[in-house]
Scaffold this active site. Structure first.
Site, PDB file in Angstrom:
ATOM      1  N   ARG A  98      35.534 -11.465  15.416  1.00  0.00           N
ATOM      2  CA  ARG A  98      34.987 -10.460  14.499  1.00  0.00           C
ATOM      3  C   ARG A  98      33.655 -10.980  13.970  1.00  0.00           C
ATOM      4  O   ARG A  98      33.558 -11.468  12.836  1.00  0.00           O
ATOM      5  CB  ARG A  98      35.974 -10.244  13.364  1.00  0.00           C
ATOM      6  CG  ARG A  98      35.947  -8.824  12.875  1.00  0.00           C
ATOM      7  CD  ARG A  98      37.314  -8.329  12.588  1.00  0.00           C
ATOM      8  NE  ARG A  98      37.262  -7.070  11.883  1.00  0.00           N
ATOM      9  CZ  ARG A  98      38.318  -6.502  11.354  1.00  0.00           C
ATOM     10  NH1 ARG A  98      39.482  -7.087  11.406  1.00  0.00           N
ATOM     11  NH2 ARG A  98      38.214  -5.351  10.740  1.00  0.00           N
ATOM     12  N   LYS A 130      42.527   1.751   1.623  1.00  0.00           N
ATOM     13  CA  LYS A 130      42.208   0.311   1.659  1.00  0.00           C
ATOM     14  C   LYS A 130      40.741   0.086   2.023  1.00  0.00           C
ATOM     15  O   LYS A 130      40.036  -0.673   1.372  1.00  0.00           O
ATOM     16  CB  LYS A 130      43.111  -0.392   2.682  1.00  0.00           C
ATOM     17  CG  LYS A 130      42.683  -1.816   2.986  1.00  0.00           C
ATOM     18  CD  LYS A 130      43.605  -2.504   3.968  1.00  0.00           C
ATOM     19  CE  LYS A 130      43.194  -2.401   5.410  1.00  0.00           C
ATOM     20  NZ  LYS A 130      42.019  -3.159   5.821  1.00  0.00           N
ATOM     21  N   ASN A 131      40.301   0.761   3.088  1.00  0.00           N
ATOM     22  CA  ASN A 131      38.957   0.464   3.578  1.00  0.00           C
ATOM     23  C   ASN A 131      37.851   1.048   2.701  1.00  0.00           C
ATOM     24  O   ASN A 131      36.676   0.775   2.923  1.00  0.00           O
ATOM     25  CB  ASN A 131      38.798   0.941   5.029  1.00  0.00           C
ATOM     26  CG  ASN A 131      39.599   0.066   5.979  1.00  0.00           C
ATOM     27  OD1 ASN A 131      40.142  -0.964   5.583  1.00  0.00           O
ATOM     28  ND2 ASN A 131      39.682   0.474   7.239  1.00  0.00           N
ATOM     29  N   ARG A 184      49.185  -6.008   3.811  1.00  0.00           N
ATOM     30  CA  ARG A 184      47.725  -5.988   3.644  1.00  0.00           C
ATOM     31  C   ARG A 184      47.221  -4.559   3.427  1.00  0.00           C
ATOM     32  O   ARG A 184      46.181  -4.383   2.776  1.00  0.00           O
ATOM     33  CB  ARG A 184      47.033  -6.559   4.898  1.00  0.00           C
ATOM     34  CG  ARG A 184      47.093  -8.064   5.019  1.00  0.00           C
ATOM     35  CD  ARG A 184      46.198  -8.528   6.159  1.00  0.00           C
ATOM     36  NE  ARG A 184      44.954  -7.786   6.134  1.00  0.00           N
ATOM     37  CZ  ARG A 184      44.341  -7.279   7.205  1.00  0.00           C
ATOM     38  NH1 ARG A 184      44.831  -7.465   8.404  1.00  0.00           N
ATOM     39  NH2 ARG A 184      43.218  -6.613   7.085  1.00  0.00           N
ATOM     40  N   ASP A 240      42.137   2.070  14.370  1.00  0.00           N
ATOM     41  CA  ASP A 240      43.240   1.719  13.470  1.00  0.00           C
ATOM     42  C   ASP A 240      44.470   2.596  13.687  1.00  0.00           C
ATOM     43  O   ASP A 240      45.548   2.281  13.184  1.00  0.00           O
ATOM     44  CB  ASP A 240      42.791   1.819  12.004  1.00  0.00           C
ATOM     45  CG  ASP A 240      41.861   0.681  11.618  1.00  0.00           C
ATOM     46  OD1 ASP A 240      41.726  -0.267  12.405  1.00  0.00           O
ATOM     47  OD2 ASP A 240      41.265   0.746  10.524  1.00  0.00           O
ATOM     48  N   CYS A 290      40.120 -13.473  14.023  1.00  0.00           N
ATOM     49  CA  CYS A 290      40.943 -12.375  13.548  1.00  0.00           C
ATOM     50  C   CYS A 290      42.004 -12.105  14.582  1.00  0.00           C
ATOM     51  O   CYS A 290      41.817 -12.368  15.767  1.00  0.00           O
ATOM     52  CB  CYS A 290      40.045 -11.171  13.379  1.00  0.00           C
ATOM     53  SG  CYS A 290      40.898  -9.672  13.044  1.00  0.00           S
TER      54      CYS A 290
HETATM   55  C1  UD1 Z   1      36.257  -1.752   9.683  1.00  0.00           C
HETATM   56  C2  UD1 Z   1      37.631  -1.529   9.117  1.00  0.00           C
HETATM   57  C3  UD1 Z   1      38.699  -1.741  10.185  1.00  0.00           C
HETATM   58  C4  UD1 Z   1      38.407  -0.877  11.400  1.00  0.00           C
HETATM   59  C5  UD1 Z   1      36.985  -1.087  11.880  1.00  0.00           C
HETATM   60  C6  UD1 Z   1      36.568  -0.153  12.992  1.00  0.00           C
HETATM   61  C7  UD1 Z   1      37.371  -2.216   6.809  1.00  0.00           C
HETATM   62  C8  UD1 Z   1      37.743  -3.164   5.733  1.00  0.00           C
HETATM   63  N1  UD1 Z   1      37.847  -2.472   8.035  1.00  0.00           N
HETATM   64  O1  UD1 Z   1      36.193  -3.110  10.097  1.00  0.00           O
HETATM   65  O2  UD1 Z   1      39.960  -1.385   9.635  1.00  0.00           O
HETATM   66  O3  UD1 Z   1      39.289  -1.218  12.443  1.00  0.00           O
HETATM   67  O4  UD1 Z   1      36.061  -0.868  10.780  1.00  0.00           O
HETATM   68  O5  UD1 Z   1      36.726   1.155  12.611  1.00  0.00           O
HETATM   69  O6  UD1 Z   1      36.710  -1.223   6.572  1.00  0.00           O
HETATM   70  N2  UD1 Z   1      30.619  -6.068  15.384  1.00  0.00           N
HETATM   71  C9  UD1 Z   1      29.698  -6.965  15.879  1.00  0.00           C
HETATM   72  N3  UD1 Z   1      28.871  -7.588  14.987  1.00  0.00           N
HETATM   73  C10 UD1 Z   1      28.901  -7.345  13.653  1.00  0.00           C
HETATM   74  C11 UD1 Z   1      29.853  -6.409  13.152  1.00  0.00           C
HETATM   75  C12 UD1 Z   1      30.702  -5.788  14.043  1.00  0.00           C
HETATM   76  O7  UD1 Z   1      29.635  -7.221  17.070  1.00  0.00           O
HETATM   77  O8  UD1 Z   1      28.123  -7.942  12.900  1.00  0.00           O
HETATM   78  C13 UD1 Z   1      31.560  -5.394  16.312  1.00  0.00           C
HETATM   79  C14 UD1 Z   1      33.013  -5.786  16.041  1.00  0.00           C
HETATM   80  O9  UD1 Z   1      33.362  -6.977  16.708  1.00  0.00           O
HETATM   81  C15 UD1 Z   1      33.763  -4.597  16.578  1.00  0.00           C
HETATM   82  C16 UD1 Z   1      32.811  -3.421  16.280  1.00  0.00           C
HETATM   83  O10 UD1 Z   1      31.543  -4.010  16.058  1.00  0.00           O
HETATM   84  O11 UD1 Z   1      33.906  -4.719  17.963  1.00  0.00           O
HETATM   85  C17 UD1 Z   1      33.197  -2.584  15.089  1.00  0.00           C
HETATM   86  O12 UD1 Z   1      33.313  -3.419  13.957  1.00  0.00           O
HETATM   87  P1  UD1 Z   1      33.044  -2.890  12.484  1.00  0.00           P
HETATM   88  O13 UD1 Z   1      32.753  -1.428  12.502  1.00  0.00           O
HETATM   89  O14 UD1 Z   1      32.048  -3.785  11.826  1.00  0.00           O
HETATM   90  O15 UD1 Z   1      34.463  -3.106  11.816  1.00  0.00           O
HETATM   91  P2  UD1 Z   1      34.776  -3.779  10.424  1.00  0.00           P
HETATM   92  O16 UD1 Z   1      33.787  -3.337   9.406  1.00  0.00           O
HETATM   93  O17 UD1 Z   1      35.013  -5.223  10.611  1.00  0.00           O
END
Ligand code: UD1
Length: 417
Positions: A121, A22-23, A397, A305, A116
């Protein structure tokens, strides 16, 4: 409302092919916008989040259709650069389209993906990175108005290795002039899969899987046929299912190199795991042992995850295991539901302590989120009697058909529509 009915207590025995990740497929679907040619994605999992991405692509004027397990996308007809609020809210990772639309159209309009079930998020790192590449981004009434007639490559340092921000910047950088370097990039296998897809389209991207990703922008991109990598979290779910229920399973296509922290913990708990190029075999007998503290961390650390899923597998273990959730603020919502099945779990801030119990019992439970829902199924396999899992749209999902795969692995599980 669909429900999942699981009768626990039996051992697993069976084999299943692991679905595409998925990711990986979500950012790759956004990346299809970078070429007007046709792209064929093989082994594309049929998931609710993939459907949402397809609806976003169609809303932008692109064509997408299924041929068996393959998804064909042609973005030649692209005639819009905005995504409706409804579509943005449907899938949290829709923000990933921003970099790709900017690279292709020089402008983009979309709303925040919103809150979320795992807690806030934010996408601040996505936005500051895109601004560093030259995008002007305004925020009015929850809508993001982005303009970048010209994106310019440069070094962008992420303050934390965000998966989504790394992917968004890789896509935007493909449309920028010069060289972009993303420092402190996320190192997840899905970033490598995105790089491999982009390279198959003719892009010059290097370093994925390390902390520095480099993109040479403005390469002419073309269509390709690409096979999505196997889903490591689905594989982790099925390994934990075998750990929970006991038994012998084989996961065709699963890659242990993507799952090393998960398999290490399962071995410590007493499972026997053997892996080769064909997949992963797992045998579990008797009660598991509690394990050393499990701390979630960016890859190659223990994946957030898989936290709920492993917790579910350890509910009947001997001893106590401490979990520490370091990625998301609100990722213990499955705990109350597991407690209804007889689990002994205490949560304090980012820590949760699971003390193994002798027996679990079936109960009516509700999915709180995607992986929390899968965790309920893992626990139900080890519970006496019947568990009814409601709100399984969360599970849809990320799993093509969890009940089908569970049955293939020998479980007594059915989806009731
Ligand atoms: C992706 C995965 C999700 C997984 C996560 C962490 C997909 C579609 N989803 O989510 O399944 O749980 O990685 O491995 O690939 N953060 C900020 N600011 C930002 C972006 C992130 O503060 O602009 C923080 C988030 O709140 C979180 C952490 O960084 O605490 C990690 O988030 P991130 O690695 O961005 O996860 P996703 O890409 O949303």
């Amino acid at each position: 409302m669909s429900q999942l009915l699981v009768r626990g207590g039996g051992r697993l025995k069976g084999e299943v092919a692991v679905q595409g990740a998925k990711n990986s497929v979500l950012p790759i679907l956004a990346a299809t916008l970078l070429t007007a040619d046709e792209v064929e994605l093989r082994g594309c999992p049929r998931l609710r989040d993939v459907d949402a991405s397809v609806r976003i692509l169609r809303g932008l004027g692109c064509e997408a259709h299924w041929e068996g397990g393959n998804l064909l996308v042609k973005t030649g007809g692209l005639n819009a650069w905005s995504i409706s609020d409804i579509l943005m809210r449907e899938m949290r990772s829709s923000a990933i389209f921003l970099g790709a639309i900017l690279a292709r159209c020089g402008q983009a309009e979309l709303s925040y993906p919103g809150g979320c079930e795992l807690g806030p998020r934010p996408i601040d790192l996505h936005l500051s990175g895109l601004r560093a590449l030259g995008a002007e981004i305004g925020d009015a009434g929850g809508m993001l108005h982005c303009k970048a007639p010209e994106l310019k490559g440069r070094e962008v340092v992420l303050s934390l290795p965000s998966v989504g921000a790394t992917e968004n910047l890789m896509l935007a950088a493909c449309g920028g002039s010069g060289v972009t370097t993303i420092a402190n990039a996320a190192r997840e296998p899905e970033i490598v899969d995105l790089q491999n897809f982009l390279r198959a389209c003719g892009a010059k991207v290097y370093g994925a899987g390390t902390s520095t990703v480099t993109v040479e922008g403005k390469q002419p991109l073309h269509g390709c046929t690409y096979t999505i990598m196997p889903d490591r979290i689905t594989a982790a779910t099925y390994l934990c299912a075998a750990a929970s229920a006991g038994g012998e399973i084989f996961l065709r296509g699963a890659r242990e190199d993507h799952l090393a922290t998960v398999t290490a913990v399962l071995r410590e708990a007493g499972c026997s795991i053997l892996a080769d190029e064909a997949g992963i075999a797992c045998t579990c007998q008797g009660r598991l042992q509690a394990v050393r503290p499990v701390r979630t961390a960016p890859y190659p650390g223990f994946p957030t995850d898989a936290q709920a899923i492993l917790m579910a597998a350890l509910l009947r273990s001997q001893g106590a295991t401490v979990f520490e959730e370091n990625i998301f603020e609100n990722r213990y919502r499955h705990v109350d539901e597991l407690t209804r099945m007889g689990a002994n779990i205490r949560v304090s801030g980012r820590a949760a302590v699971v003390t193994g119990v002798e027996t679990l019992h079936g109960a009516p439970v509700y999915c709180t989120d995607l992986r929390g829902g899968a965790a309920l199924c893992v626990a139900a396999l080890a519970a006496e009697g019947e568990t009814t899992i409601c709100e399984i749209s969360h599970i849809d999902r990320g799993y093509e058909d969890l009940a089908r795969d569970m049955r293939a692995l020998g479980a007594d599980a059915a989806r009731i529509e």
